[in-house]
Design a protein around this motif. Sequence first.
Motif, PDB file in Angstrom:
ATOM      1  N   LEU A  95     -48.494  57.219 -55.549  1.00 26.62           N
ATOM      2  CA  LEU A  95     -48.610  56.571 -54.248  1.00 26.62           C
ATOM      3  C   LEU A  95     -47.216  56.427 -53.795  1.00 26.62           C
ATOM      4  CD1 LEU A  95     -50.590  54.526 -52.547  1.00 26.62           C
ATOM      5  CD2 LEU A  95     -49.664  52.619 -54.117  1.00 26.62           C
ATOM      6  N   GLY A 102     -51.173  51.301 -50.205  1.00 27.39           N
ATOM      7  CA  GLY A 102     -52.438  51.003 -51.138  1.00 27.39           C
ATOM      8  C   GLY A 102     -53.346  49.980 -50.693  1.00 27.39           C
ATOM      9  N   PHE A 110     -55.978  53.392 -54.735  1.00 25.38           N
ATOM     10  CA  PHE A 110     -55.313  54.740 -54.739  1.00 25.38           C
ATOM     11  C   PHE A 110     -55.610  55.585 -56.235  1.00 25.38           C
ATOM     12  CE2 PHE A 110     -51.716  57.295 -55.978  1.00 25.38           C
ATOM     13  CZ  PHE A 110     -51.830  58.507 -55.147  1.00 25.38           C
TER      14      PHE A 110
END
Length: 521
Positions: A434, A449, A460
């Motif tokens: 991420l 996120g 995610f």
Amino acid sequence: MYKVLIVDDEVFVRKGLIGLMDWSQLNFEICGEAENGEQALELIERLTPELVIVDIRMPVLDGLELIRQVKTEGLHQPLFVILSGYPDFSYAQQAFRYNVSDYILKPVDEQELTAALKKTAHTLNQKQLLLMTKEKPLVATVIESLLQSEPDEQVLASIVHSLEMPLASSYTYVIVEIQDLLPNGTVDYMPALQSCLMRFFQQEGQTLLLHVRAYNQYGLIVPQLWMSKQITDERTTYARLLYLLEKELVTTIALFIGLRADHLKQISSSGASAEECLNYRFTKDFDRIFIASELRELPLYYFDVDEELHGRLMYEVEANRQEGYAPAIESIFMVFKERHFAHGAVTNTIRRILIAVINLIRQLEGDEKELALLEDLLDWQKKYRNSSQLKEVFLQFIEEAAAYIAGKRGEKSEGNIEKIKKYIDGHFRENIYLKGIAADFHLNPVYLGQLFRKQYGVYFNEYLLSLRVEEAKRLLRQTKRRVYEIAETVGFHNADYFATQFEKLENMTPTDYRNKMFHSN
């Protein structure tokens, strides 16, 4: 305030000393810097500092020779504190022959320098007090000296006689803070303040123990005998005073009232408690009257706001949703009040949010200096002195910053969440995460996120895992590759971890899944 001149040939030493402590807390202010003794001689005569902090060894004219020349030839005679990188007794011996106030070895220790400054301030206080005459008392000097140290009986007798103050009375130190949204000293409120206070306390023609402080504040020493002329309790009396002051001065004012001192020579303790009241300015408003006796059982909070609240605000800023960031700001300022945030804790919270906003802008290759309100917020303590003032300008800044960030992001089509999902779909077999994707797409990872979950209903990491497991299932069905080879192919570097995650989603191990598929065929 006593003026201080810093003399050292090393610029980093000079700047380090200036930034080492809060000089104003010790009743000092830096008036200048010099890089050698020759420069210092000229500045001493021009700036007339009360204290010179000087390095003992410098080019052109060293510290000892500077002191000798000032002591023997100078019109202005400051006190000296010597800094030395040489723990040599002969240097110290020479220095003390010139009656220097202190001799401190480098690197300078904050506590040692603080002790030296307190000792010097005490010496200066006593010198100034003894200069008083009955005809012309130095009121500001008297107050500041009393607040710094306890005078001896001779000096105290001179003070009360010169100022016609009652000796047999208790005293209270009161800070009157002007909250006019103007930089310190823009307006001189002293004449109007004196007139108003004299009328309120029925002391027309009397010398008030009133002085100018930093940060648009004035300090007043109030004899209890004056208060006894009022027939109401302490809070009601100060509420009446506040009403009169605001009416006369036509601006917002706050009063910070110290604990009562039993004797004038103990007024420094009342001053210290009034200073402590300043810490409560962003807690509950208390009708802008902060009384130490009411606040001493109210513990202050010295930390930051919760991470969840900080993250919520930053998410709404990135989303440019006023209906989101306005309530978040309201919540932050409510926390300031309810948890009794100290002034320093409020400062840290605002600074942390500013840094986060600036980092967002820089990630988008923007320039935070284009924000009109940034300078105002970086230096907010100079103008915004209560909760409502600070909240209003902070909301305006966040509104400006959110719009700016949205504009910059709009210039970068990569910020589209659908493009991010397509990127994940095409690269899930790689070592993606991420934080890295957020950086590639110029987004804050927390914001990305939350945005991803809002758009697709899953986190995610959950989505990435589901892609990898689905691909693993296909490979288990259609190839004879070993499990560890499949794990590596779909983005796992640890076969055991892959097996654990696979079983969590499918309720069976990869091997059991393959066997089941094989037997079902």
